[in-house]
Design a protein around this motif. Sequence first.
Motif, mmCIF file in Angstrom:
data_model
loop_
_atom_site.group_PDB
_atom_site.id
_atom_site.type_symbol
_atom_site.label_atom_id
_atom_site.label_comp_id
_atom_site.label_asym_id
_atom_site.label_seq_id
_atom_site.Cartn_x
_atom_site.Cartn_y
_atom_site.Cartn_z
ATOM 1 N N LEU A 193 38.439 50.822 45.042
ATOM 2 C CA LEU A 193 38.327 52.220 44.655
ATOM 3 C C LEU A 193 37.678 52.372 43.280
ATOM 4 O O LEU A 193 37.265 53.463 42.905
ATOM 5 N N ALA A 194 37.598 51.276 42.540
ATOM 6 C CA ALA A 194 37.071 51.293 41.175
ATOM 7 C C ALA A 194 35.555 51.078 41.180
ATOM 8 O O ALA A 194 34.981 50.625 42.176
ATOM 9 N N PRO A 195 34.881 51.390 40.057
ATOM 10 C CA PRO A 195 33.435 51.138 39.962
ATOM 11 C C PRO A 195 33.089 49.673 40.185
ATOM 12 O O PRO A 195 33.904 48.785 39.937
ATOM 13 N N SER A 196 31.877 49.414 40.614
ATOM 14 C CA SER A 196 31.447 48.054 40.954
ATOM 15 C C SER A 196 31.584 47.083 39.790
ATOM 16 O O SER A 196 31.977 45.924 39.971
ATOM 17 N N GLU A 197 31.270 47.548 38.579
ATOM 18 C CA GLU A 197 31.355 46.640 37.429
ATOM 19 C C GLU A 197 32.801 46.236 37.143
ATOM 20 O O GLU A 197 33.051 45.172 36.569
ATOM 21 N N VAL A 198 33.750 47.062 37.554
ATOM 22 C CA VAL A 198 35.161 46.703 37.371
ATOM 23 C C VAL A 198 35.528 45.567 38.329
ATOM 24 O O VAL A 198 36.259 44.642 37.962
ATOM 25 N N LEU A 199 35.009 45.605 39.554
ATOM 26 C CA LEU A 199 35.249 44.510 40.493
ATOM 27 C C LEU A 199 34.652 43.209 39.964
ATOM 28 O O LEU A 199 35.264 42.140 40.079
ATOM 29 N N ASP A 200 33.459 43.303 39.378
ATOM 30 C CA ASP A 200 32.847 42.108 38.781
ATOM 31 C C ASP A 200 33.758 41.529 37.706
ATOM 32 O O ASP A 200 33.962 40.304 37.642
ATOM 33 N N TYR A 201 34.273 42.396 36.850
ATOM 34 C CA TYR A 201 35.148 41.931 35.775
ATOM 35 C C TYR A 201 36.396 41.255 36.337
ATOM 36 O O TYR A 201 36.811 40.183 35.862
ATOM 37 N N ILE A 202 37.006 41.846 37.350
ATOM 38 C CA ILE A 202 38.230 41.278 37.930
ATOM 39 C C ILE A 202 37.958 39.893 38.514
ATOM 40 O O ILE A 202 38.743 38.958 38.332
ATOM 41 N N VAL A 203 36.832 39.748 39.208
ATOM 42 C CA VAL A 203 36.480 38.454 39.783
ATOM 43 C C VAL A 203 36.230 37.419 38.688
ATOM 44 O O VAL A 203 36.755 36.296 38.742
ATOM 45 N N VAL A 204 35.450 37.789 37.685
ATOM 46 C CA VAL A 204 35.167 36.863 36.582
ATOM 47 C C VAL A 204 36.456 36.493 35.859
ATOM 48 O O VAL A 204 36.683 35.321 35.507
ATOM 49 N N HIS A 205 37.322 37.477 35.642
ATOM 50 C CA HIS A 205 38.606 37.239 34.977
ATOM 51 C C HIS A 205 39.382 36.139 35.688
ATOM 52 O O HIS A 205 39.862 35.178 35.059
#
Length: 246
Positions: A193-205
């Motif tokens: 539900l979040a912006p795409s860049e937030v998903l990128d951050y979660i994965v990288v995290h």
Amino acid sequence: MILLHRVERVESMLSTNLQYHIVYSKRRTVGIEISPDGTVTVRAPLRMPEKDIEQILMSKLDWIEQKRRMFQRKSEKANRVLNTEYEEGSLMPFRGERYPIHRSFHQGLKKPIVSFDGNSFTVRIGKEDKDSIRQAFLVWYKKAATEEFLQRVDFYKALMQETVGTVRIKDQKSCYGSCSSKRNLNFNWKCILAPSEVLDYIVVHELCHLRHMNHSKEFWAEVEGIFPNYAKAKRWLKENGILLEI
């Protein structure tokens, strides 16, 4: 993140009627966490006297109440924003935006079916049943989240030259992702539900936890090296994470 060497969880109460949980583990400092529901969790070193923990809590009462009020305001905002009726024209979140619902009736259809064309959601239903419609959205969101996370994990693990175990999509209340010592990754479907860049951050995290199972300076330097704009995504989650609901 997983908590290593957790040994005990205790429920206690201050004289001010503040209820809190204590999690003892192999650590050197005391940490206080406030959950969106107002729950207070204290992470303390092994064998630290509870009276010392209480003194720390007493010194932090104003901060705790401030955090609780902040979550209360966010909860009230979420209640105003979140859709719960799934009616024609209702807005549903996806990738940081909100898209309208278009409904169509199909006699004999046993379960609602949700689809998305990039501009709006279409819900085909056989009868009026809000709970069934919500379940259909859950199915659609979880499938979309699985596809998104698998693609992003494949991209970033190749970039970082890391190997990953199993990737699972889960239904979690407050955790966005986790990484186990067996190199398995778990992600919350609500992140779709979040912006795409937030998903990128979660994965990288979570991928960076393969190298640092903590939140040390070295860990955050690793995150920044892979995803330089991580602070913006992290701030978005802090301010809007409570809105990741349907």
